[in-house]
Design a protein around this motif. Structure first.
Motif, short mmCIF file in Angstrom:
data_model
loop_
_atom_site.label_atom_id
_atom_site.label_comp_id
_atom_site.label_asym_id
_atom_site.label_seq_id
_atom_site.Cartn_x
_atom_site.Cartn_y
_atom_site.Cartn_z
N GLU A 530 3.52 -1.14 1.45
CA GLU A 530 2.74 -2.06 0.61
C GLU A 530 2.62 -3.40 1.31
N GLN A 531 1.54 -4.10 0.96
CA GLN A 531 1.29 -5.40 1.57
C GLN A 531 0.41 -6.22 0.64
N GLY A 532 0.74 -7.48 0.45
CA GLY A 532 -0.05 -8.34 -0.42
C GLY A 532 0.77 -9.53 -0.89
N THR A 533 0.24 -10.25 -1.88
CA THR A 533 0.96 -11.37 -2.46
C THR A 533 1.82 -10.87 -3.62
N HIS A 534 2.68 -11.73 -4.10
CA HIS A 534 3.51 -11.37 -5.24
C HIS A 534 2.64 -10.98 -6.44
#
Length: 583
Positions: A530-534
């Protein structure tokens, strides 16, 4: 100069034996007292010269030996600093340190034994032997008969000592290493009542070391009775022959007494030379074990075309990175991620996911199996390791402090940092308050591994060390894990200020510390999942990050509900659907 002193000692020893002939013949037999006084005065002068020569030899050889030890100690440490992490992973630090401490003196012993044998014992023996032949060729044969059996005994004992000496060093290294580890881990020893178990283990190692040392002593000292017996037989044979010749042929006693004096003088170099091969073999064992370390080649050197890293922005890219510490045990599988310049990238995931391995690979503690890592499009495998690591400031999960003062430990981040910069870094890391409470402030000694400080204090000094480094890339491996809530909040504020102008990578298990990260990378079993902002990741109902976050927040809520009375004595309002949705 030491060799010159030894040659003087050899010459005076031979001349002293020679003087016995005129002293006995002219002084005692002929009764020429003036001649006797003259020869005695010469003998006193010879011994004065001999005394100063022996003093010079001893002092000079000690100085040379100490210098040899010092140079090898520096050489060993410099070489160890060039070796890669893998060498130390495969070696026990305590045992390695003990082995170096034991073996480095072997180099000095090797030098002293060789020089003393070459420049003193051999010339002395040759001089005395030549004088004995000059005095009486027939008597000399009785002395030289002892040579062949002595040489045979020496060869036999040398072979026996070789294997025993290496075993003794290895056993002693294990014992000293185990003792060092026990002292360093004394808190765990006490906490788990391990005293009896460790005492039994140490007793076994000490017993083995004692038995091995006793066996070496028995083998190496066998030369003593062999030498004594052979020399005793030779002296007895000479005396019998000399007595027979004096009584039957009327030969003056001066030559015989001078001959016996030379033979007794020669006994000392013979005895020492007989031990030289045995002592040399023991010293060579030490020297070989030192060169086992010095000959170890770094497995991870700079590329032949390596240039210094030039960091302009600080963009870090992991491009299809794969890595395994051991064959068939992969840790990372084709991980691709980018940490953009001036932004914060958080890496989260369960234990063993490969988070710390990414940090180790970025610092080139290990080489990749596949893929590449670039900083501003520069492949880190094609830049010098020194320039790469100089561009990175690292805060470990387990802070480590070195021997010295608090100021010294902060300055290790950048040796040319001024005192004002160190003070500012300590303030930013929220360390100044406790530093000034120390007995000597910044000049307080930290104790072994920082034992005089708490875990939180050590961590804040580690953070100050990273701040003063002023590097464009900052790596934080659970940097606030050892701090209490109040200190964590203050240090986090300081880190937030420092992180604004740097490329920052953060490893965190407490997700509350990475909520504001510009991007969050989630690893699981060595893969980027997974990858992204909170905000984006927490909204994935079946996502790994969302699951971690729910587990941590629910645990916090459970703790809050377990304490329904707040500090003012009022009951805490129960959670409702509305408050749960707002949360």
């Amino acid at each position: 100069m030491a060799i010159a002193c030894m040659l003087v000692i050899s010459a005076t020893t031979t001349f002293s034996a020679y003087l016995l002939k005129p002293i006995v013949d002219d002084g005692f037999v002929e009764g020429e007292w003036s001649t006797l006084y003259w020869y005695c005065a010469i003998l006193v002068a010879v011994y004065i010269i001999r005394g100063f020569a022996m003093y010079g030899q001893t002092v000079l050889l000690a100085k040379i030996g100490n210098n040899v030890v010092a140079r090898y100690q520096r050489r060993l440490f410099d070489h160890l600093m060039r070796l890669d992490i893998g060498y130390f992973t495969a070696s026990r630090s305590g045992q390695l340190t003990a082995q170096i401490a034991q073996n480095v003196t072997g180099i000095r012993n090797l030098l002293n034994t060789t020089v003393a044998a070459t420049a003193r014992q051999i010339p002395t023996l040759v001089g005395l032997g030549g004088m004995m032949v000059f005095m009486d060729p027939v008597l000399s044969l009785a002395v030289f008969i002892i040579g062949p059996p002595m040489i045979y005994a020496i060869n036999y004992l040398t072979r026996r000592v070789r294997g025993l000496a290496r075993e003794a060093v290895e056993i002693n290294s294990r014992y000293l290493g185990a003792m060092q580890e026990s002292i360093q881990g004394i808190a765990i020893v006490k906490a788990f009542t391990m005293e009896d178990a460790l005492s039994g283990k140490m007793s076994g190692l000490i017993g083995r070391a004692e038995n091995r040392s006793n066996k070496i002593a028995r083998v190496s000292e066998r030369m003593t009775p062999i030498t004594e017996i052979l020399v005793g037989v030779s002296v007895a044979a000479v005396l019998v022959y000399a007595g027979w010749r004096a009584s039957t042929q009327g030969v003056p006693p001066g030559s015989v007494i001078a001959f016996i004096g030379a033979m007794l003088f020669a006994y000392e170099p013979v005895r020492k030379l007989a031990r030289v091969p045995v002592d040399l073999e023991r010293a060579l064992v030490n020297a070989r074990m030192i060169y086992d370390i010095l000959d170890a080649e770094p497995q991870q050197g700079d590329a032949p075309v390596a240039e210094a890293l030039q960091v302009k922005e600080g963009n870090v890219l992991f491009d299809r990175v794969s890595f395994a510490y051991a064959e068939h045990m992969p840790v990372l599988h084709g991980v691709t991620l980018e940490a953009k310049a001036g932004r914060t990238t958080a890496i989260v995931g369960p234990s063993g996911a490969g988070k710390s391995t990414l940090f180790a690979l970025l610092q080139r503690f290990h080489d990749l199996d596949d893929g590449k890592i670039t900083i501003d499009v520069q492949d880190i495998s094609l830049v010098t390791k020194h320039s790469l690591r100089s561009a990175i400031a690292y805060v470990s999960q387990h802070p480590y402090l070195f021997e010295g003062t608090i100021r010294d430990n902060i300055r290790y981040g950048r040796p040319d940092a001024t005192d004002a910069e160190i003070d500012e870094a300590a303030r930013l890391a929220n360390a100044e308050e406790f530093i000034l409470r120390q007995p000597q402030g910044y000049e307080t000694l930290v104790g072994e591994s920082g034992a005089t400080l708490s875990g939180g204090q050590r961590q804040r000094l580690s953070i100050a060390r990273a701040i003063v480094r002023n590097a464009p890339i900052l790596l934080l491996d659970e940097a606030t894990s050892a701090l209490d809530n109040e200190s964590e909040a203050k240090v986090q504020q300081a880190l937030d200020r420092v992180m604004k102008t740097r490329t920052t990578l953060v490893i965190a298990h407490r997700l509350s510390t990475v909520i504001n990260a510009d991007q969050i990378i989630v690893l699981e079993e060595g893969r980027l999942v997974e990858q992204g902002t909170h905000r984006t990741l927490v909204r994935k109902p079946h996502g790994i990050y969302a699951r971690f976050y729910r587990m941590q927040t629910e645990k916090t809520d459970d703790l809050l509900e377990a304490a329904p009375v707040d500090s003012g004595g009022a009951k805490r309002a129960p959670r409702t659907k509305e408050t749960e949705e707002r949360r």
